[in-house]
Design a protein around this motif. Sequence first.
Motif, mmCIF file in Angstrom:
data_model
loop_
_atom_site.group_PDB
_atom_site.id
_atom_site.type_symbol
_atom_site.label_atom_id
_atom_site.label_comp_id
_atom_site.label_asym_id
_atom_site.label_seq_id
_atom_site.Cartn_x
_atom_site.Cartn_y
_atom_site.Cartn_z
ATOM 1 N N GLY A 128 47.781 31.329 45.592
ATOM 2 C CA GLY A 128 48.389 32.653 45.655
ATOM 3 C C GLY A 128 47.612 33.723 44.953
ATOM 4 N N VAL A 129 46.365 33.477 44.443
ATOM 5 C CA VAL A 129 45.798 34.435 43.596
ATOM 6 C C VAL A 129 44.721 35.480 44.454
ATOM 7 C CG1 VAL A 129 43.888 34.583 41.891
ATOM 8 C CG2 VAL A 129 45.525 33.125 41.569
ATOM 9 N N LYS A 130 44.746 36.523 44.342
ATOM 10 C CA LYS A 130 43.835 37.382 45.022
ATOM 11 C C LYS A 130 42.393 37.229 44.539
ATOM 12 C CE LYS A 130 47.451 40.578 45.996
ATOM 13 N NZ LYS A 130 48.147 41.802 45.885
ATOM 14 N N ILE A 131 41.315 36.767 45.217
ATOM 15 C CA ILE A 131 40.120 36.276 44.720
ATOM 16 C C ILE A 131 39.045 37.389 45.100
ATOM 17 C CG2 ILE A 131 40.476 34.238 43.410
ATOM 18 C CD1 ILE A 131 39.099 33.053 46.227
ATOM 19 N N VAL A 132 38.206 37.844 44.394
ATOM 20 C CA VAL A 132 36.743 38.321 44.649
ATOM 21 C C VAL A 132 35.572 37.577 44.300
ATOM 22 C CG1 VAL A 132 35.578 40.506 44.724
ATOM 23 C CG2 VAL A 132 37.949 40.645 44.954
ATOM 24 N N MET A 187 49.754 25.035 40.304
ATOM 25 C CA MET A 187 49.279 26.307 39.779
ATOM 26 C C MET A 187 50.541 26.866 38.652
ATOM 27 S SD MET A 187 46.922 28.397 39.683
ATOM 28 C CE MET A 187 45.819 27.252 40.751
ATOM 29 N N ALA A 188 49.965 27.464 37.762
ATOM 30 C CA ALA A 188 50.785 28.142 36.639
ATOM 31 C C ALA A 188 51.581 28.844 37.105
ATOM 32 C CB ALA A 188 49.941 28.440 35.588
ATOM 33 N N ILE A 189 53.113 29.271 36.659
ATOM 34 C CA ILE A 189 53.753 29.923 37.021
ATOM 35 C C ILE A 189 53.296 31.305 36.529
ATOM 36 C CG2 ILE A 189 56.070 30.792 36.705
ATOM 37 C CD1 ILE A 189 57.000 27.957 36.541
ATOM 38 N N GLY A 190 53.296 32.437 37.187
ATOM 39 C CA GLY A 190 53.049 33.646 36.800
ATOM 40 C C GLY A 190 51.766 34.070 37.251
ATOM 41 N N ALA A 215 36.964 26.530 41.504
ATOM 42 C CA ALA A 215 37.960 27.566 40.876
ATOM 43 C C ALA A 215 38.332 28.455 42.006
ATOM 44 C CB ALA A 215 37.364 28.374 39.736
ATOM 45 N N ALA A 216 37.580 29.038 42.957
ATOM 46 C CA ALA A 216 38.020 29.927 43.754
ATOM 47 C C ALA A 216 38.893 29.197 44.835
ATOM 48 C CB ALA A 216 36.746 30.389 44.622
ATOM 49 N N ARG A 217 38.614 27.826 45.428
ATOM 50 C CA ARG A 217 39.460 27.199 46.275
ATOM 51 C C ARG A 217 41.043 26.999 45.442
ATOM 52 N NH1 ARG A 217 37.029 25.169 50.465
ATOM 53 N NH2 ARG A 217 34.766 25.223 50.408
ATOM 54 N N LEU A 218 40.888 26.471 44.268
ATOM 55 C CA LEU A 218 42.020 26.111 43.551
ATOM 56 C C LEU A 218 42.716 27.409 43.305
ATOM 57 C CD1 LEU A 218 43.849 24.288 41.735
ATOM 58 C CD2 LEU A 218 42.589 25.096 39.738
ATOM 59 N N LEU A 219 42.388 28.421 42.869
ATOM 60 C CA LEU A 219 43.304 29.772 42.579
ATOM 61 C C LEU A 219 43.635 30.305 43.973
ATOM 62 C CD1 LEU A 219 41.050 31.337 39.859
ATOM 63 C CD2 LEU A 219 43.075 30.433 39.523
ATOM 64 N N HIS A 220 42.713 30.445 45.155
ATOM 65 C CA HIS A 220 43.252 31.104 46.204
ATOM 66 C C HIS A 220 44.435 30.084 46.827
ATOM 67 C CE1 HIS A 220 43.179 31.559 50.593
ATOM 68 N NE2 HIS A 220 42.976 33.012 50.309
ATOM 69 N N VAL A 256 44.597 39.266 40.308
ATOM 70 C CA VAL A 256 43.379 39.579 41.009
ATOM 71 C C VAL A 256 42.325 39.128 40.056
ATOM 72 C CG1 VAL A 256 41.763 41.445 41.759
ATOM 73 C CG2 VAL A 256 44.248 41.779 41.922
ATOM 74 N N ILE A 257 41.576 38.120 40.589
ATOM 75 C CA ILE A 257 40.534 37.508 39.902
ATOM 76 C C ILE A 257 39.273 37.628 40.494
ATOM 77 C CG2 ILE A 257 39.742 35.332 38.918
ATOM 78 C CD1 ILE A 257 42.876 34.397 38.700
ATOM 79 N N VAL A 258 38.098 37.952 39.717
ATOM 80 C CA VAL A 258 36.682 37.856 40.020
ATOM 81 C C VAL A 258 36.013 36.839 39.537
ATOM 82 C CG1 VAL A 258 34.595 39.307 39.944
ATOM 83 C CG2 VAL A 258 36.695 40.817 40.319
ATOM 84 N N ILE A 259 35.187 36.152 40.307
ATOM 85 C CA ILE A 259 34.596 35.063 39.792
ATOM 86 C C ILE A 259 33.182 34.995 40.311
ATOM 87 C CG2 ILE A 259 34.329 32.530 40.093
ATOM 88 C CD1 ILE A 259 37.252 32.267 41.386
#
Length: 133
Positions: free
Chosen positions: A31-35, A1-4, A23-28, A9-12
């Motif tokens: 350490g991303v907060k997903i909705v 995952m990209a640093i930073g 994308a949800a699986r990868l981002l979660h 908070v990402i909405v998909i």
Amino acid sequence: MAIGIEGKVIVITGASSGLGEAAARLLHGGGVKIVLGARRLNRLQALAMDLGLSGDAVMQTDVSELEQVKRLVDGAVALHGRIDVMINNAGLMPSSPLERLKIDDWDRMIDVNIKGVLYGIAAALPYMQQQKA
């Protein structure tokens, strides 16, 4: 995952399958907060359980309805205090020869693939502009 990206908070939209789910699986996992939003609530809820998300992090959303997209984005802000990224992923592509004249399918495709993206921008941009100010 990209640093930073951790903590963003990402909405998909369109998160119940395909690229949205991936994308949800990868981002979660990064350490991303997903909705998550999609029309198929049962699939969203299954994904949320699999990822250990709260029920507040998923919302049945038809992107062709502006109010539903606003509710999704407003819910993300209520849950996490902001929105950093809007992934307007929901889309469809009817598959039939043009001579079948499935005009209702064409209208639905325009509503989802074009209006849905614009509705996502309209819902998220005011929050993103506030953060910039």
